[in-house]
Design a protein around this motif. Structure first.
Motif, short mmCIF file in Angstrom:
data_model
loop_
_atom_site.label_atom_id
_atom_site.label_comp_id
_atom_site.label_asym_id
_atom_site.label_seq_id
_atom_site.Cartn_x
_atom_site.Cartn_y
_atom_site.Cartn_z
N LYS A 39 -35.56 -39.62 -66.99
CA LYS A 39 -34.57 -38.32 -66.03
C LYS A 39 -33.51 -38.69 -66.78
O LYS A 39 -32.39 -37.62 -66.38
N LYS A 43 -30.33 -35.67 -68.29
CA LYS A 43 -29.66 -34.96 -68.17
C LYS A 43 -27.86 -35.90 -68.95
O LYS A 43 -27.38 -35.27 -69.52
N HIS A 46 -28.86 -33.07 -71.59
CA HIS A 46 -28.54 -31.98 -71.32
C HIS A 46 -26.34 -32.12 -71.14
O HIS A 46 -25.95 -30.84 -71.45
N LEU A 72 -34.72 -32.38 -60.93
CA LEU A 72 -34.83 -31.63 -62.39
C LEU A 72 -34.42 -30.61 -62.10
O LEU A 72 -34.37 -30.00 -63.51
N ILE A 75 -31.98 -28.24 -65.29
CA ILE A 75 -31.80 -29.31 -66.53
C ILE A 75 -32.92 -28.65 -66.86
O ILE A 75 -32.26 -28.37 -67.98
#
Length: 173
Positions: A39, A43, A46, A72, A75
């Motif tokens: 996760k 992030k 991104h 998410l 994303i």
């Protein structure tokens, strides 16, 4: 492409690459966990400006439930699921994602843990990165070789950083 990024788009397989398993398609009662660090890694990628996509054999409903459960859902800029017209290893899976995002094959990387992910990338003309969960994963790639391999999905940022250095060096020459 941004000179600090070797790719503009990273296309991920979901089950086995980012997620540790599959939901029960009958009940959707158990949401499989993400691999440790996934996760935060997604992030961060991104935030760095990478476009992110998913190409999965999971249904759109399954994927949407898992994305929401893991926080998410914002994303990924594109997804291709079992509910769509194309399925891995058909290269049209990747071409569909490229078309949706207005990108060319040279701008994309496929990241996956099976030969279907790597075959899909190969036939679509994009680079591929195999994630080897264990040594038995090597057997998947005897007949079709990925562009590169990493041991864990969370090794991806370091691999991308190394590729950026190679790309910058080539541009400098």
């Amino acid at each position: 492409m941004d000179s600090k990024r070797p790719y503009d788009l990273i296309i991920f397989d979901w089950n086995g690459t980012l997620s540790q398993g599959q939901q029960d398609p009958e009940t959707y009662s158990v949401i499989p966990p993400l691999f440790p660090g996934v996760k935060a890694m997604l992030k961060d990628l991104h935030k760095q400006g990478y476009k992110l996509a998913v190409a999965t054999a999971a249904s759109r409903m399954q994927l949407n439930i898992e994305l929401a459960d893991h926080g998410l859902e914002e994303i990924f800029q594109a997804v291709c699921t079992a509910d769509d017209e194309y399925h891995k290893p058909d290269p049209d899976v990747i071409q569909h994602i490229l078309d949706v995002l207005g990108l060319e094959p040279i701008q994309a990387l496929m990241v996956g843990d099976t030969r279907y992910d790597i075959e899909c990338a190969f036939h679509a003309g994009i680079d591929s990165l195999a994630v080897l969960a264990d040594q038995s994963g090597l057997a998947h790639f005897k007949t079709i070789q990925p562009s590169a391999m990493i041991a864990r999905i969370t090794d991806l940022p370091n691999w991308l950083e190394e590729q950026a250095k190679v790309t910058a060096y080539r541009d400098w020459e």
